[in-house]
Write a protein that holds these residues in place. Sequence first.
Motif, PDB file in Angstrom:
ATOM      1  N   LEU A 172      -1.948  -1.326  -3.849  1.00  0.00           N
ATOM      2  CA  LEU A 172      -2.787  -0.184  -3.786  1.00  0.00           C
ATOM      3  C   LEU A 172      -2.040   1.274  -4.131  1.00  0.00           C
ATOM      4  O   LEU A 172      -0.963   1.365  -3.254  1.00  0.00           O
ATOM      5  CB  LEU A 172      -3.764  -0.236  -2.613  1.00  0.00           C
ATOM      6  N   LEU A 173      -2.609   1.896  -5.031  1.00  0.00           N
ATOM      7  CA  LEU A 173      -1.995   3.252  -5.225  1.00  0.00           C
ATOM      8  C   LEU A 173      -2.886   4.316  -5.233  1.00  0.00           C
ATOM      9  O   LEU A 173      -3.999   3.918  -5.675  1.00  0.00           O
ATOM     10  CB  LEU A 173      -1.152   3.239  -6.627  1.00  0.00           C
ATOM     11  N   GLN A 174      -2.517   5.707  -4.909  1.00  0.00           N
ATOM     12  CA  GLN A 174      -3.551   6.862  -4.797  1.00  0.00           C
ATOM     13  C   GLN A 174      -3.342   7.745  -5.857  1.00  0.00           C
ATOM     14  O   GLN A 174      -2.116   8.171  -5.997  1.00  0.00           O
ATOM     15  CB  GLN A 174      -3.289   7.442  -3.525  1.00  0.00           C
ATOM     16  N   TYR A 175      -4.370   8.048  -6.594  1.00  0.00           N
ATOM     17  CA  TYR A 175      -4.408   8.847  -7.839  1.00  0.00           C
ATOM     18  C   TYR A 175      -5.387   9.972  -7.890  1.00  0.00           C
ATOM     19  O   TYR A 175      -6.523   9.585  -8.126  1.00  0.00           O
ATOM     20  CB  TYR A 175      -4.352   7.968  -9.043  1.00  0.00           C
ATOM     21  N   PRO A 176      -5.106  10.943  -7.662  1.00  0.00           N
ATOM     22  CA  PRO A 176      -3.800  11.818  -7.207  1.00  0.00           C
ATOM     23  C   PRO A 176      -3.455  11.356  -5.699  1.00  0.00           C
ATOM     24  O   PRO A 176      -4.534  10.797  -4.936  1.00  0.00           O
ATOM     25  CB  PRO A 176      -4.119  13.266  -7.143  1.00  0.00           C
ATOM     26  N   ALA A 177      -2.199  11.464  -5.481  1.00  0.00           N
ATOM     27  CA  ALA A 177      -1.704  11.086  -4.089  1.00  0.00           C
ATOM     28  C   ALA A 177      -2.503  12.012  -3.084  1.00  0.00           C
ATOM     29  O   ALA A 177      -3.103  13.134  -3.281  1.00  0.00           O
ATOM     30  CB  ALA A 177      -0.270  11.179  -3.975  1.00  0.00           C
ATOM     31  N   ALA A 235       0.965  -1.120  -0.040  1.00  0.00           N
ATOM     32  CA  ALA A 235      -0.213  -0.024  -0.084  1.00  0.00           C
ATOM     33  C   ALA A 235       0.737   1.140   0.057  1.00  0.00           C
ATOM     34  O   ALA A 235       1.792   1.398   0.919  1.00  0.00           O
ATOM     35  CB  ALA A 235      -0.789   0.063   1.192  1.00  0.00           C
ATOM     36  N   SER A 236       0.663   2.135  -0.966  1.00  0.00           N
ATOM     37  CA  SER A 236       1.422   3.286  -1.179  1.00  0.00           C
ATOM     38  C   SER A 236       1.424   4.093   0.059  1.00  0.00           C
ATOM     39  O   SER A 236       0.187   4.291   0.443  1.00  0.00           O
ATOM     40  CB  SER A 236       0.894   4.084  -2.345  1.00  0.00           C
ATOM     41  N   ARG A 237       2.422   4.799   0.472  1.00  0.00           N
ATOM     42  CA  ARG A 237       2.496   5.798   1.806  1.00  0.00           C
ATOM     43  C   ARG A 237       1.387   6.947   1.213  1.00  0.00           C
ATOM     44  O   ARG A 237       1.282   7.785   2.013  1.00  0.00           O
ATOM     45  CB  ARG A 237       3.827   6.030   1.997  1.00  0.00           C
ATOM     46  N   HIS A 238       1.350   7.162  -0.001  1.00  0.00           N
ATOM     47  CA  HIS A 238       0.564   8.116  -0.658  1.00  0.00           C
ATOM     48  C   HIS A 238      -1.100   8.058  -0.422  1.00  0.00           C
ATOM     49  O   HIS A 238      -1.627   8.791  -0.974  1.00  0.00           O
ATOM     50  CB  HIS A 238       1.136   8.490  -2.239  1.00  0.00           C
ATOM     51  N   CYS A 239      -1.505   6.694  -0.018  1.00  0.00           N
ATOM     52  CA  CYS A 239      -2.680   6.623   0.078  1.00  0.00           C
ATOM     53  C   CYS A 239      -3.317   7.537   1.552  1.00  0.00           C
ATOM     54  O   CYS A 239      -2.600   7.913   2.312  1.00  0.00           O
ATOM     55  CB  CYS A 239      -3.233   5.054   0.464  1.00  0.00           C
ATOM     56  N   HIS A 240      -4.867   7.667   1.486  1.00  0.00           N
ATOM     57  CA  HIS A 240      -5.333   8.235   2.594  1.00  0.00           C
ATOM     58  C   HIS A 240      -4.999   7.470   3.719  1.00  0.00           C
ATOM     59  O   HIS A 240      -5.111   6.413   3.689  1.00  0.00           O
ATOM     60  CB  HIS A 240      -6.740   8.624   2.297  1.00  0.00           C
ATOM     61  N   PRO A 241      -4.600   8.121   4.930  1.00  0.00           N
ATOM     62  CA  PRO A 241      -4.263   7.624   6.198  1.00  0.00           C
ATOM     63  C   PRO A 241      -5.704   6.493   6.785  1.00  0.00           C
ATOM     64  O   PRO A 241      -5.293   5.508   7.261  1.00  0.00           O
ATOM     65  CB  PRO A 241      -4.154   8.484   7.298  1.00  0.00           C
ATOM     66  N   GLN A 242      -6.674   6.940   6.528  1.00  0.00           N
ATOM     67  CA  GLN A 242      -7.867   6.298   6.958  1.00  0.00           C
ATOM     68  C   GLN A 242      -7.910   4.884   6.205  1.00  0.00           C
ATOM     69  O   GLN A 242      -8.543   3.795   6.705  1.00  0.00           O
ATOM     70  CB  GLN A 242      -9.063   7.027   6.980  1.00  0.00           C
ATOM     71  N   THR A 243      -7.508   4.966   4.963  1.00  0.00           N
ATOM     72  CA  THR A 243      -7.570   3.567   3.938  1.00  0.00           C
ATOM     73  C   THR A 243      -6.498   2.674   4.503  1.00  0.00           C
ATOM     74  O   THR A 243      -7.067   1.704   4.583  1.00  0.00           O
ATOM     75  CB  THR A 243      -7.405   4.010   2.502  1.00  0.00           C
ATOM     76  N   LEU A 244      -5.521   3.303   4.881  1.00  0.00           N
ATOM     77  CA  LEU A 244      -4.318   2.386   5.456  1.00  0.00           C
ATOM     78  C   LEU A 244      -4.968   1.761   6.514  1.00  0.00           C
ATOM     79  O   LEU A 244      -4.512   0.658   6.778  1.00  0.00           O
ATOM     80  CB  LEU A 244      -2.931   3.314   5.639  1.00  0.00           C
ATOM     81  N   ASP A 245      -5.471   2.592   7.452  1.00  0.00           N
ATOM     82  CA  ASP A 245      -5.722   1.796   8.876  1.00  0.00           C
ATOM     83  C   ASP A 245      -6.990   0.902   8.386  1.00  0.00           C
ATOM     84  O   ASP A 245      -6.931  -0.307   9.321  1.00  0.00           O
ATOM     85  CB  ASP A 245      -6.551   2.811   9.561  1.00  0.00           C
TER      86      ASP A 245
END
Length: 947
Positions: free
Chosen positions: A212-217, A171-181
């Motif tokens: 998982l990548l976030q676009y835009p970050a 999971a990219s560190r550029h994902c929304h924090p709540q998504t990573l949680d």
Amino acid sequence: MTDYAVRNEFQQRHIGPRDADIAAMLKLLGYDSLEAMIKHVIPPSIDGSNVLPLDDGISEAAALAELKAIAGRNQPLRSHIGQGYYATHTPSPILRNLLENPAWYTAYTPYQPEISQGRLEALLNFQTLISDLTGLPIANASLLDEGTAAAEAMTFCQRLSKNKAAKAFFASRHCHPQTLDILRTRAEPLGIEVVVGDEFQVEDASPYFGALLQYPASNGDVFDYRANIERFHQANALVAVAADLLALTLLAAPGELGADVAIGSAQRFGVPLGFGGPHAAYFATRDAYKRDMPGRLVGVSVDRFGKPALRLAMQTREQHIRREKATSNICTAQVLLANIAGMYAVYHGPAGLSAIARRVHGLTAILARGLATLGVSVEQKHFFDTLTLAVSDAQALHSLARTTGINLREIDASHVGISLDETTTPEHVEQLWSLFAGAGTQPSFAALADTRDALPSELLRQSPILAHPVFNRYHSETELMRYLRKLADKDLALDRSMIPLGSCTMKLNAASEMIPVTWAEFGNLHPFALAEQSQGYLALTEQLQAMLCAATGYDAVSLQPNAGSQGEYAGLLAIRAYHRSRGEAQRDICLIPQSAHGTNPATASMAGMRVVVTACDERGNVDIDDLRAKAEQHRDHLAALMITYPSTHGVFEEGIREICTIVHDNGGQVYIDGANMNAMVGLCAPGQFGGDVSHLNLHKTFCIPHGGGGPGVGPIGVKSHLAPFLPGHAQLERKEGAVSAAPFGSASILPITWMYIRMMGGAGLKRASQLAILNANYIARRLEEHYPVLYTGANGLVAHECIIDVRQFKDSSGISVDDIAKRLIDFGFHAPTMSFPVAGTLMIEPTESESREELDRFCNAMITIREEIRAVERGESSRDDNPLKNAPHTAAELVGEWAHGYSREQAVYPVATLIDGKYWPPVGRVDNVYGDRNLVCACPSIEAYQE
């Protein structure tokens, strides 16, 4: 003397039968009072009719005033927080004609497609919108929120990736924090390692089955991911991209970058912030993976005349078929919100959406250029609507911003984030500059208005979007208003008739309960606003939690789960964490009766538990001897029992206390599914007769509308020993264990339940439960001489629903449960629940809000249908050509050539009361087999309809 106190008429407005009707109904059942009847329904061992410590109900006006005062404690500052949540304008014709329209919000899930063509078309529009913008051919009818959609994408990648040896998900560190949680929460019970890192530093992708990548970050950067995606593909990993839909009107689609899955939120397409929800998430993928996609899928089939007709495709109720082998426990969607987002796109069209996106991006580019002139370091070279700024003292800047009514995104001590949205104006940009200008001269907006955009040229969108006519016609308010009315007229919702679905509790969604949903004080608050800005929501949630504790007998409640499936999952996670805290991590067996709702075994599997099925006896009750034997057999590994009470068969089982004791004696916890709480409130409480945890369907018992198949809220109540293991969130005291993206899930619809409980009060809630039971028993008694009632309690009574057995008609007349369900459409009724929990049966639940007149109208329809079956049995009507086999009958068929052996009048006016208000189904019976074999999951071309 006249009593001038304010009268509370809400209780009698909510409850359908009048006093005279109640007396007559009780007489039919052989009782002289509600209390006497209830004593023969509720087992004495669990009677809790004196344990509902709630205040008396208050009037509608008083409740609205009280809630308005609570709402006034919120401080909805202008939000530039972003992080997946944006202010937006809900177009007024959509607000009035869809969100606030009971024809849309009181409809049930479109499991009966013939009476759901309107909302199915709206959902197909949504799917087409998602497919077009993501560049992937298949999209579902929405998921719960972006974070849970990402979690679904993770397990989706694990199932389908060819890198079977891999156990990790990147999971990219550029994902929304709540998504990573949420990814971490979902991954842990399944043994998946979530690796968070910089996607541009991944040289060896072989450890990963997916990414998982976030676009835009999340921080604002717009990255070209094509090389990253190819690197993962070379390792046989699948790649999901969380993408912003508005940005995709200007940027290359994830599918064009090589993504296998695209997920995200449709919130900024006209859906208010609402402190976090409800919002529609989306999920799109490649055609090759369509039969593994989670959630619901609207597809195009044909009806019996060969005319195109829409329906839910294969995933409709996957959990009931595959149970613990189900790929997901999601059995709902966010239909109402998906329809708002879809209609937002219909109203604005491709040019309008692109113009909104260009305006948002243009303002962001001007903001960035102005900040640069002020010496502020903007970290993004390429961006869409979000900037990350390096500052000397972030806390001081936040304090200054809040004094001017602005929220910026908190990142760390030396960085802040700013996101712009559809509601941002040039004046807002100038106000943001003023935060950084100090005593100096700030830039002139007019002087910077010619700023060039900051999108990377190689990622500019080249492919067209939304070419289908539906997105290019309804751009005037008149046209959209008529389109929404045309779609609503195709459907049956509670504003037309009773929806007698067993297990689903389609009760009244009172207007006074719905009014606060669109108040700005609730709608305009960002979910990550500071606690001091959300005091109204915090007071609302604290009061509602106390109300639900009182109603259930539990000690603590979490409102975070935003669907019943999420509540089940959160409840089992609490049990799992409790056992681990006691050093008993080996406890992983979950006992589930064979009659259980299909989400139960699916959820247990997701929570890392092994399912052991227990038998039911001939009356549909849990076989206690079998339960005891299996509990003792697995006593060292027993984690939980999942049981629905009253039972899935609509009966208060006498042995529930014994069942709970057996589980506790063998070291397990008792999860009581709250699907049937509508029969218990004020009469008995699961937290008092042995339950350790229950989820509550607020969209059933507590009046949040089904919205055509969502929204829902599924909070959990727990006993005190499980309270430390309730869902956490980065915004809450407990930081770990989030199951939804927002701390309070679908917070903006919680006022509905607050209003219902506040107006009903303890006595009103108890009476509602009594009347729900009375109405169900009245129907059972009226129908029992025509249809066998399959299960009853010890005294011959049912709970709040009854199952009628129609299996025998297949042999006697060739008539199936489907034929009866479709024939009910000709009478203007939605069918009861079909073939659950027993195949070939109908489960009927009338709710307390239905009048005796409506109950009689339904019973008369069912009795008339029975007479039509008898005509077939006697040979008076053809087994192959009769009103049931050909149902439902359309107006087009009526005016065409009539070749049936029964009259047109019998077909469409089987009872005289229909003449005054006939519902005409827009299509004939839909061909399910054709639909599953020929999936069309986006709007067909207009030429296809002409053919």
